[in-house]
Design a protein around this motif. Structure first.
Motif, PDB file in Angstrom:
ATOM      1  N   PRO A  42      81.117  27.147   5.159  1.00 17.58           N
ATOM      2  CA  PRO A  42      80.238  28.488   5.262  1.00 17.58           C
ATOM      3  C   PRO A  42      80.363  29.171   3.605  1.00 17.58           C
ATOM      4  CG  PRO A  42      82.242  28.635   6.655  1.00 17.58           C
ATOM      5  CD  PRO A  42      82.069  27.116   6.403  1.00 17.58           C
ATOM      6  N   THR A  43      81.289  28.780   2.885  1.00 16.14           N
ATOM      7  CA  THR A  43      81.648  29.382   1.594  1.00 16.14           C
ATOM      8  C   THR A  43      80.773  28.539   0.672  1.00 16.14           C
ATOM      9  OG1 THR A  43      83.808  28.083   1.507  1.00 16.14           O
ATOM     10  CG2 THR A  43      83.861  30.243   1.982  1.00 16.14           C
ATOM     11  N   GLU A  44      80.057  27.359   1.023  1.00 18.39           N
ATOM     12  CA  GLU A  44      79.439  26.550   0.100  1.00 18.39           C
ATOM     13  C   GLU A  44      77.867  26.780   0.421  1.00 18.39           C
ATOM     14  OE1 GLU A  44      80.901  22.410   0.041  1.00 18.39           O
ATOM     15  OE2 GLU A  44      82.796  23.475  -0.501  1.00 18.39           O
ATOM     16  N   ASP A  45      77.382  27.942   0.400  1.00 17.37           N
ATOM     17  CA  ASP A  45      76.215  28.336   0.817  1.00 17.37           C
ATOM     18  C   ASP A  45      75.651  27.788   2.518  1.00 17.37           C
ATOM     19  OD1 ASP A  45      75.019  29.822  -0.887  1.00 17.37           O
ATOM     20  OD2 ASP A  45      74.166  28.272  -2.043  1.00 17.37           O
ATOM     21  N   GLY A  46      76.836  27.729   3.243  1.00 14.37           N
ATOM     22  CA  GLY A  46      76.516  27.447   4.694  1.00 14.37           C
ATOM     23  C   GLY A  46      76.166  25.965   4.850  1.00 14.37           C
ATOM     24  N   ARG A  47      76.554  24.967   3.932  1.00 11.17           N
ATOM     25  CA  ARG A  47      75.977  23.564   4.029  1.00 11.17           C
ATOM     26  C   ARG A  47      76.921  22.963   5.223  1.00 11.17           C
ATOM     27  NH1 ARG A  47      78.167  19.057   1.233  1.00 11.17           N
ATOM     28  NH2 ARG A  47      80.033  19.650   0.282  1.00 11.17           N
ATOM     29  N   ASN A  68      73.581  18.342   2.085  1.00 15.32           N
ATOM     30  CA  ASN A  68      73.556  19.221   3.349  1.00 15.32           C
ATOM     31  C   ASN A  68      73.294  18.268   4.495  1.00 15.32           C
ATOM     32  OD1 ASN A  68      73.632  21.127   5.572  1.00 15.32           O
ATOM     33  ND2 ASN A  68      72.490  22.664   4.154  1.00 15.32           N
ATOM     34  N   GLU A 644      68.727  32.803   4.859  1.00 12.33           N
ATOM     35  CA  GLU A 644      69.238  32.516   6.253  1.00 12.33           C
ATOM     36  C   GLU A 644      68.122  32.111   7.267  1.00 12.33           C
ATOM     37  OE1 GLU A 644      72.581  32.108   7.155  1.00 12.33           O
ATOM     38  OE2 GLU A 644      73.824  33.273   6.033  1.00 12.33           O
ATOM     39  N   ARG A 649      74.770  31.300   8.510  1.00 14.46           N
ATOM     40  CA  ARG A 649      75.750  30.186   8.178  1.00 14.46           C
ATOM     41  C   ARG A 649      76.409  30.539   7.000  1.00 14.46           C
ATOM     42  NH1 ARG A 649      71.476  27.696  10.739  1.00 14.46           N
ATOM     43  NH2 ARG A 649      72.012  26.136  12.216  1.00 14.46           N
ATOM     44  N   ARG A 650      75.888  31.314   6.252  1.00 14.39           N
ATOM     45  CA  ARG A 650      76.611  31.663   4.834  1.00 14.39           C
ATOM     46  C   ARG A 650      77.920  32.766   5.108  1.00 14.39           C
ATOM     47  NH1 ARG A 650      71.239  32.510   0.872  1.00 14.39           N
ATOM     48  NH2 ARG A 650      70.703  29.911   0.595  1.00 14.39           N
ATOM     49  N   GLN A 652      78.894  34.909   3.073  1.00 17.46           N
ATOM     50  CA  GLN A 652      78.520  36.402   2.699  1.00 17.46           C
ATOM     51  C   GLN A 652      77.871  37.047   3.824  1.00 17.46           C
ATOM     52  OE1 GLN A 652      77.843  33.512   0.877  1.00 17.46           O
ATOM     53  NE2 GLN A 652      76.046  33.601  -0.190  1.00 17.46           N
ATOM     54  N   THR A 653      76.993  36.286   4.552  1.00 13.70           N
ATOM     55  CA  THR A 653      76.043  37.002   5.427  1.00 13.70           C
ATOM     56  C   THR A 653      76.944  37.364   6.531  1.00 13.70           C
ATOM     57  OG1 THR A 653      74.182  35.463   4.783  1.00 13.70           O
ATOM     58  CG2 THR A 653      74.322  36.730   7.005  1.00 13.70           C
TER      59      THR A 653
END
Length: 683
Positions: A42-47, A68, A644, A649-650, A652-653
């Motif tokens: 999640p801290t890697e752009d949700g990949r 991803n 999103e 998945r991210r 920050q979201t």
């Protein structure tokens, strides 16, 4: 013990901790003696990355950012990788989410594409890759868009050459089947390599309504290609088969010594309109009795009022896996699930011992080893290995790590409530919980009813740090498995047939009222929250009841007419036919139930959360809904997130969404949670 009002308890579990632990391992598999699985970042752009557990127990991420590993077939995706052990190292094929191409990574080399880009926006999508090394191919489900609309699509089984010749040439992809069926899952090859079996279904059915098992012969040069003589052997419009596989024949039963020398053409005997294997034996999970039970060669193995299957939202889900010794590993249960070993000859089923209360629909076996993904109310999902000889189970990967002291975790109660007409409604109730705080004796806690998505799905009994985020601050949560949920048999699942927006709303309200009536919850401080189909239920609850003081609505369905006429993806484009009724036959019902048509009935504040890249529940529905509220002077907040899609998945979201939700409850319920940014409302 501090005496503080509910909702103001100080908690070490902040939104960042909850976001960092979001997601779970998926799609386990063996590569030689190693165990691999996909894992969230999640801290890697949700990949999602692919994790390798070596035989010495060490773990490594096989693919660095931005790779991803995630398929978009059906939009919800499916099993996205396959690997084989070669003398110089593992050969890996995987789907990369950004372009949906299939890639290969050979030992010592960087990934290179195997499939082409498409001129059409939807592109070529792949799922359930299987390496057929002796043919130099990868067999997959192919989803190919043929036009601009979400429903301009065909699906079939296809073979992709491993030499890379199809990377720029679509014609180099060999089609193994036609596109007669609208939907299908990847083939399972029999252990002797002579047959393949797969599932298929068509609009307007969803896979939990009715699917068919198709069996074909695998031949080098058959008249129809490598898969010849395909025929339906089980299932139908009113029988859902959730998974199909093969069991190696171990002698006896239907196989004799003579069978071993018969030709491939003689090994399938016609039985009426079915094909009956006479060597390797066909296994499948069917709900023909009202429960997904396991069958071998069309005979039940362990008849129970339990589920040995589930809703096929993603391709490649596995609830059972045959072992080489003739036993079968199974994920089963009624509501919560367990991992067991089934003896098909006696019907005896022995469950693995351990603290886990939920096993996900992913399994892999090798010899006597069974690998699964499991969780409990005290642990998140982790990779578990069961020794089928000793019955010993242990965590081997993705091990749960406590984000905070476990004394802050909620303590769930498994409850059954009485809904309208006395019908049972299942729920998990999470009271406010804090090791060092209590509320004044006269105060009742606020509660939020959570409506799960799907709606053909259910709420697992596992540790969810988003729930703990609220309960540790003094806000109760009740997860409702309303009528239509899986895990309780087909009759319970079909309560929602043509009743979406009625039964789900009634059942959630029944739980909320019951909690208030029994003195568990404050009647004036009830809220509802849901995402996707749960977002629909939350919105419909605001327009159809007066139970709740506010709501959190996440990436919802809001306009049934729009959703049924091109505003969603192909898989669910005909879903309303069963949930509401055919649009052409009951158009008034679509308007009657859609929250967008009754926005004027909303009188309480709400928070609306939406991903701007969502193609399942697109942002246009939120925009239409809010336009209808113009001038109504109802406080609301709308947060839309770039990048999103359907489900966040991210990290920050998740942080922004959780803090906004808590601020909503604080302002509506008169709570004072420390350190939370104030959500600004529009009126």
């Amino acid at each position: 013990m501090q005496i503080l009002p509910y909702g103001s308890w100080p908690s070490p579990l902040d939104a960042r901790l909850a976001a960092a632990h979001d997601g779970r391992p998926e799609y386990v598999g063996f590569v030689g003696d190693e165990v691999w699985w996909t894992a969230p970042r999640p801290t890697e752009d949700g990949r999602r990355t692919l994790v390798r557990r070596r035989t010495d127990g060490t773990e490594e991420s096989l693919l660095p950012p931005p790779w991803n590993v995630r398929s978009r077939v059906h939009e919800y995706g499916g099993h996205p990788w396959a690997a084989a052990r070669l003398p110089d190292g593992p050969l890996l094929v995987f789907v990369h989410h950004a372009d949906q191409r299939l890639y290969v990574r050979e030992p010592g080399h960087e990934p290179r594409p195997l499939t082409p880009l498409s001129a059409l926006g939807g592109g070529l999508r792949w799922a359930e890759p299987q390496l057929i090394i002796d043919r130099g191919e990868v067999w997959c489900v192919l989803e190919e868009f043929t036009g601009p609309a979400p429903t301009d699509v065909r699906r079939l089984l296809a073979a992709v050459p491993l030499d890379g010749s199809a990377a720029r040439d679509r014609t180099a992809v060999r089609e193994l089947t036609d596109d007669h069926h609208r939907f299908l899952t990847g083939p399972r090859l029999s252990p002797d390599g002579r047959h393949a079996a797969w599932l298929a279904w068509d609009h307007p059915r969803m896979p939990w309504d009715g699917t068919e098992v198709i069996v074909a012969e695998v031949t080098p040069d058959g008249p129809d290609g490598p898969l010849s003589g395909a025929r339906v052997v089980a299932g139908g419009p009113a029988e859902s088969i959730a998974q199909v596989d093969w069991q190696r024949s171990t002698g006896g039963g239907m196989q004799s010594a003579v069978d071993g020398v018969r030709s491939a053409g003689d090994r399938m005997q016609s039985t009426g309109d079915r094909i009956q294997p006479t060597g390797d034996r066909l296994l499948y999970a069917s709900d023909r009795t009202g429960w997904w039970n396991l069958y071998r060669d069309h005979e039940p193995l362990c008849p129970r009022e339990e589920e040995f299957g589930g809703a096929l939202w993603k391709l490649g889900l596995r609830w059972f896996a045959p072992l080489d010794n003739g036993l079968v590993a199974v994920v089963h249960g009624r509501g919560a699930t367990a991992l067991g070993i089934l003896d098909p000859e006696t019907g005896e089923l022995v469950d693995a011992a351990g603290p886990w209360t939920e096993f996900a629909s992913t399994l892999a076996v090798r010899g006597d080893r069974v690998v699964a993904v499991a969780a409990s109310p005290r642990t998140g999902y982790e990779v578990v290995e069961l020794d089928a000889r000793t019955g010993r189970a242990r965590v081997i990967g993705g091990a749960h790590e406590d984000a905070v002291d476990p004394v802050y975790y909620p303590e769930p109660q498994i409850r059954t409530f009485a809904g309208p007409d006395g019908r049972e409604v299942h729920a998990h109730v999470y009271p406010p919980h804090h090791p060092a705080c209590a509320a004044p004796g006269h105060e009742l806690p606020p509660y939020v009813v959570w409506a799960h998505g799907g709606p053909t799905d259910r709420a697992p009994l596992v540790l969810d740090l988003e729930i703990a985020y609220f309960t540790s601050r003094g806000i109760g949560v009740a997860e409702v498995d309303y009528g239509g949920s899986t895990g309780y048999g087909r009759e319970y699942r079909e309560r929602l047939r043509e009743q979406w927006g009625v039964v789900d709303v009634e059942d959630c309200a029944a739980v909320a009222r019951a909690l208030a009536d029994e003195g568990t919850a404050d009647r004036d401080r009830l809220a509802i929250r849901g995402g996707s189909a749960g977002g629909w239920t939350a919105a419909a609850s605001l327009t159809g009841t007066e139970v709740y003081a506010c709501a959190t609505i996440r990436y919802p369905v809001l306009d049934l007419v729009g959703w049924a006429t091109g505003e969603t993806h192909d898989l669910e484009s005909r879903y309303p036919d069963t949930l509401v009724g055919p649009l052409a036959e009951v158009p008034a019902r679509y308007a009657e139930r859609s929250p967008v048509e009754h926005a004027e009935r909303i009188t309480v504040p709400f928070l609306l959360l939406q991903g701007l890249d969502d193609v399942i529940c697109p942002p246009v529905q939120c925009q239409r809904f809010l336009a209808r509220l113009a001038g109504r002077r109802v406080p609301y907040a709308y947060l839309a997130f770039e990048g999103e899609g359907h489900g966040f998945r991210r990290a920050q979201t998740t942080v922004r969404a959780l803090e906004a939700e808590l601020s909503l409850y604080a302002q509506v319920f008169g709570l004072r949670p420390p350190g939370i940014p104030t959500l600004e409302f529009t009126q």
